[in-house]
Design a protein around this motif. Structure first.
Motif, PDB file in Angstrom:
ATOM      1  N   UNK A 208       0.855  -1.251  -0.063  1.00 42.13           N
ATOM      2  CA  UNK A 208       0.098  -0.055  -0.060  1.00 42.13           C
ATOM      3  C   UNK A 208       0.895   1.309  -0.003  1.00 42.13           C
ATOM      4  N   UNK A 209       0.355   2.431  -0.286  1.00 45.71           N
ATOM      5  CA  UNK A 209       1.043   3.787  -0.316  1.00 45.71           C
ATOM      6  C   UNK A 209       1.906   3.960   1.032  1.00 45.71           C
ATOM      7  N   UNK A 210       3.352   4.003   0.860  1.00 47.37           N
ATOM      8  CA  UNK A 210       4.142   4.399   2.056  1.00 47.37           C
ATOM      9  C   UNK A 210       4.926   2.891   2.279  1.00 47.37           C
ATOM     10  N   UNK A 211       4.530   1.812   1.591  1.00 45.75           N
ATOM     11  CA  UNK A 211       5.069   0.583   1.701  1.00 45.75           C
ATOM     12  C   UNK A 211       5.430   0.161   0.314  1.00 45.75           C
ATOM     13  N   UNK A 212       6.789   0.299  -0.155  1.00 42.04           N
ATOM     14  CA  UNK A 212       7.265  -0.390  -1.538  1.00 42.04           C
ATOM     15  C   UNK A 212       7.996  -1.494  -1.824  1.00 42.04           C
ATOM     16  N   UNK A 213       7.585  -2.213  -2.832  1.00 42.51           N
ATOM     17  CA  UNK A 213       8.494  -3.455  -2.968  1.00 42.51           C
ATOM     18  C   UNK A 213       9.954  -2.981  -3.141  1.00 42.51           C
ATOM     19  N   UNK A 214      10.726  -4.148  -3.062  1.00 35.85           N
ATOM     20  CA  UNK A 214      11.975  -4.049  -3.448  1.00 35.85           C
ATOM     21  C   UNK A 214      12.410  -4.265  -4.755  1.00 35.85           C
ATOM     22  N   UNK A 215      13.707  -3.856  -5.123  1.00 36.27           N
ATOM     23  CA  UNK A 215      14.115  -3.992  -6.502  1.00 36.27           C
ATOM     24  C   UNK A 215      13.942  -5.399  -7.113  1.00 36.27           C
ATOM     25  N   UNK A 216      14.297  -6.434  -6.028  1.00 36.04           N
ATOM     26  CA  UNK A 216      14.240  -7.847  -6.514  1.00 36.04           C
ATOM     27  C   UNK A 216      12.722  -8.323  -6.607  1.00 36.04           C
ATOM     28  N   UNK A 217      11.959  -7.721  -6.023  1.00 36.71           N
ATOM     29  CA  UNK A 217      10.506  -8.131  -6.148  1.00 36.71           C
ATOM     30  C   UNK A 217      10.000  -7.648  -7.185  1.00 36.71           C
ATOM     31  N   UNK A 218      10.460  -6.539  -7.689  1.00 36.91           N
ATOM     32  CA  UNK A 218       9.908  -6.013  -9.009  1.00 36.91           C
ATOM     33  C   UNK A 218      10.595  -6.754 -10.098  1.00 36.91           C
ATOM     34  N   UNK A 219      11.560  -6.938  -9.933  1.00 32.99           N
ATOM     35  CA  UNK A 219      12.480  -7.901 -11.041  1.00 32.99           C
ATOM     36  C   UNK A 219      11.828  -9.279 -11.110  1.00 32.99           C
ATOM     37  N   UNK A 220      11.266  -9.968 -10.081  1.00 28.97           N
ATOM     38  CA  UNK A 220      10.459 -11.232  -9.966  1.00 28.97           C
ATOM     39  C   UNK A 220       9.012 -11.233 -10.649  1.00 28.97           C
ATOM     40  N   UNK A 221       8.424  -9.972 -10.472  1.00 27.75           N
ATOM     41  CA  UNK A 221       7.222  -9.816 -11.057  1.00 27.75           C
ATOM     42  C   UNK A 221       7.317  -9.669 -12.396  1.00 27.75           C
ATOM     43  N   UNK A 222       8.239  -8.823 -12.999  1.00 30.01           N
ATOM     44  CA  UNK A 222       8.597  -8.444 -14.360  1.00 30.01           C
ATOM     45  C   UNK A 222       8.675  -9.869 -15.024  1.00 30.01           C
ATOM     46  N   UNK A 223       9.554 -10.818 -14.391  1.00 35.67           N
ATOM     47  CA  UNK A 223       9.847 -11.922 -15.049  1.00 35.67           C
ATOM     48  C   UNK A 223       8.574 -12.984 -15.010  1.00 35.67           C
ATOM     49  N   UNK A 224       7.849 -12.784 -14.078  1.00 33.16           N
ATOM     50  CA  UNK A 224       6.427 -13.536 -14.165  1.00 33.16           C
ATOM     51  C   UNK A 224       5.593 -13.208 -15.096  1.00 33.16           C
ATOM     52  N   UNK A 225       5.584 -11.945 -15.213  1.00 33.91           N
ATOM     53  CA  UNK A 225       4.674 -11.431 -16.310  1.00 33.91           C
ATOM     54  C   UNK A 225       4.896 -11.581 -17.742  1.00 33.91           C
ATOM     55  N   UNK A 226       6.350 -11.526 -18.000  1.00 31.51           N
ATOM     56  CA  UNK A 226       6.901 -11.825 -19.277  1.00 31.51           C
ATOM     57  C   UNK A 226       6.833 -13.213 -19.613  1.00 31.51           C
ATOM     58  N   UNK A 227       6.940 -14.076 -18.597  1.00 33.13           N
ATOM     59  CA  UNK A 227       6.754 -15.416 -18.844  1.00 33.13           C
ATOM     60  C   UNK A 227       5.407 -16.203 -19.238  1.00 33.13           C
ATOM     61  N   UNK A 228       4.541 -15.189 -18.428  1.00 34.79           N
ATOM     62  CA  UNK A 228       3.098 -15.640 -18.733  1.00 34.79           C
ATOM     63  C   UNK A 228       2.601 -15.248 -20.301  1.00 34.79           C
ATOM     64  N   UNK A 229       3.119 -14.124 -20.528  1.00 35.33           N
ATOM     65  CA  UNK A 229       2.765 -13.594 -21.826  1.00 35.33           C
ATOM     66  C   UNK A 229       3.556 -13.907 -23.304  1.00 35.33           C
ATOM     67  N   UNK A 230       4.829 -14.160 -23.045  1.00 32.84           N
ATOM     68  CA  UNK A 230       5.687 -14.193 -23.777  1.00 32.84           C
ATOM     69  C   UNK A 230       6.426 -15.635 -24.157  1.00 32.84           C
ATOM     70  N   UNK A 231       6.639 -16.108 -25.308  1.00 30.25           N
ATOM     71  CA  UNK A 231       7.192 -17.390 -25.537  1.00 30.25           C
ATOM     72  C   UNK A 231       8.716 -17.408 -25.160  1.00 30.25           C
ATOM     73  N   UNK A 232       9.225 -18.568 -24.680  1.00 30.08           N
ATOM     74  CA  UNK A 232      10.713 -18.517 -24.521  1.00 30.08           C
ATOM     75  C   UNK A 232      11.432 -18.951 -25.887  1.00 30.08           C
ATOM     76  N   UNK A 233      12.308 -18.129 -26.547  1.00 33.96           N
ATOM     77  CA  UNK A 233      12.836 -18.224 -27.834  1.00 33.96           C
ATOM     78  C   UNK A 233      13.551 -19.712 -27.796  1.00 33.96           C
ATOM     79  N   UNK A 234      14.090 -20.102 -26.804  1.00 33.20           N
ATOM     80  CA  UNK A 234      14.745 -21.630 -26.713  1.00 33.20           C
ATOM     81  C   UNK A 234      13.644 -22.626 -26.909  1.00 33.20           C
ATOM     82  N   UNK A 235      11.981 -22.193 -26.608  1.00 30.14           N
ATOM     83  CA  UNK A 235      11.423 -23.220 -26.845  1.00 30.14           C
ATOM     84  C   UNK A 235      10.622 -23.138 -28.195  1.00 30.14           C
ATOM     85  N   UNK A 236      10.352 -21.968 -28.725  1.00 26.39           N
ATOM     86  CA  UNK A 236       9.698 -21.684 -29.908  1.00 26.39           C
ATOM     87  C   UNK A 236      10.212 -20.332 -30.310  1.00 26.39           C
ATOM     88  N   UNK A 237      10.567 -20.239 -31.537  1.00 27.58           N
ATOM     89  CA  UNK A 237      11.472 -19.292 -32.167  1.00 27.58           C
ATOM     90  C   UNK A 237      10.451 -17.934 -32.267  1.00 27.58           C
TER      91      UNK A 237
END
Length: 341
Positions: A208-237
């Motif tokens: 909530x306002x005044x309590x912010x996530x860490x850089x590592x937490x944002x990194x993990x979220x971004x990775x989760x979002x991207x993996x849910x939406x975008x294909x891994x080039x190692x699996x499908x070009x």
């Protein structure tokens, strides 16, 4: 400097498209570029610069000498009260750099996690994602001129960054090789959370306002979002997002909304609006469709994929059909992000 001839570049591009390089030179240090310039045969031939191959569509073999940039190295250059300057070799994987900065306790690049490609390619494209662009963290870079062999250093102003654009796609296109990139990570660090998906992650995690996530937490979220939406080039070009999000005037935006009220659009600082290219493509019914072995990814219409054995011509036939479809319905011309060879 290591030289090979008749090299198949299929494993050197994330789309997995076949193309043969007549000559490929492995660039492992800046001095290798000068050696190419001074070489009696290579110096006179046309050049093509290749990094991680994550933003390229090969439609033919390459007669030009391919310079594959493999310069490595990660280090902290300077620590100041307002920022930390880090430097990376142009051949480092971009995501590895982002992870390394976090391991050093440095935030600032976490929104750009999991973007494929190399560090040297990042300024060319001015990569961006989830509310942040490379230009927002850029300090300077080193490059070598392909005509004179002279080393040059460019700051942010001289790079002339724009939306998925830079001087390396304009006046300096194919004329210099980026060897090292320096980034400015701000102090104090604050998370960039304007992107809707990140805001939802914050809410779901109880921030909530005044309590912010860490850089590592944002990194993990971004990775989760991207993996849910975008294909891994190692699996499908694929080459990630295939089209740029178009920018339109307020009048154009209002006109489209009058016909399609659900249009996904974002206001920009200059008063214009950025439209979600993926939404436009999906609205035209392209998600999951194919032309030959090239297709539109089922989870994200902005991504074109190689379903197995695709050739560059099939990818571009599909891309042009999508462009015509979107223009016919919305009057918007989509511009491809990858370089087409």
């Amino acid at each position: 400097m290591r030289i090979e001839t008749g090299v198949n570049l299929q494993d050197c591009n994330t789309f997995g498209l076949p193309a043969v390089a007549a000559t490929l030179v492995h660039i492992e240090e800046a001095a290798d570029v000068r050696r190419v310039v001074d070489h009696p045969e290579l110096g006179r031939s046309p050049k093509f610069i290749l990094g991680g191959g994550s933003n390229i569509v090969f439609t033919r073999d390459l007669a030009a000498t391919v310079l594959k940039v493999e310069i490595r190295g990660l280090r902290i250059v300077e620590e100041r009260a307002d920022a930390v300057i880090v430097e990376a070799g142009a051949g480092e994987r971009w995501h590895d750099l982002v992870a390394w900065t976090l391991d050093q306790g440095l935030g600032g690049l976490e929104n750009l996690a999991l973007i494929p490609g190399t560090v040297g390619a990042a300024p060319v494209q001015n990569i961006g994602a989830y509310g942040l662009e490379l230009a927002d963290r850029f300090d300077s870079l080193d490059a070598v001129d392909l005509v004179s062999g002279r080393a040059i250093t460019l700051d942010r102003m001289r790079c002339r960054f724009g939306y998925r654009d830079s001087v390396f796609k304009q006046d300096l296109a194919g004329k210099s090789v980026i060897t090292r990139v320096r980034l400015r990570l701000p102090r104090p660090w604050r998370p960039v959370l304007e992107y809707l998906d990140l805001q939802r992650k914050c809410e779901d995690a109880g921030f909530i306002e005044g309590r912010l996530p860490s850089a590592r937490q944002v990194f993990d979220w971004v990775c989760e979002i991207r993996r849910a939406k975008l294909p891994d080039p190692a699996v499908i070009g694929n080459a990630g997002s295939f089209f740029k999000n178009p920018v339109v005037t307020p009048e154009q935006c209002r006109d489209i909304i009058a016909r399609d009220p659900h249009l996904v659009h974002y206001p920009m600082a200059d008063g214009q609006f950025k439209l979600a290219a993926g939404w436009l493509i999906d609205a035209c019914g392209w998600k999951g469709k194919s032309v030959g072995a090239a297709g539109v990814y089922e989870r994200q219409a902005l991504v074109l994929v190689n379903r197995g054995g695709a050739r560059g011509g099939e990818v571009m036939t599909l891309a042009r059909a999508i462009q015509e479809s979107v223009y016919g319905r919305f009057g918007i011309r989509l511009e491809p992000e990858p370089i087409v060879i």
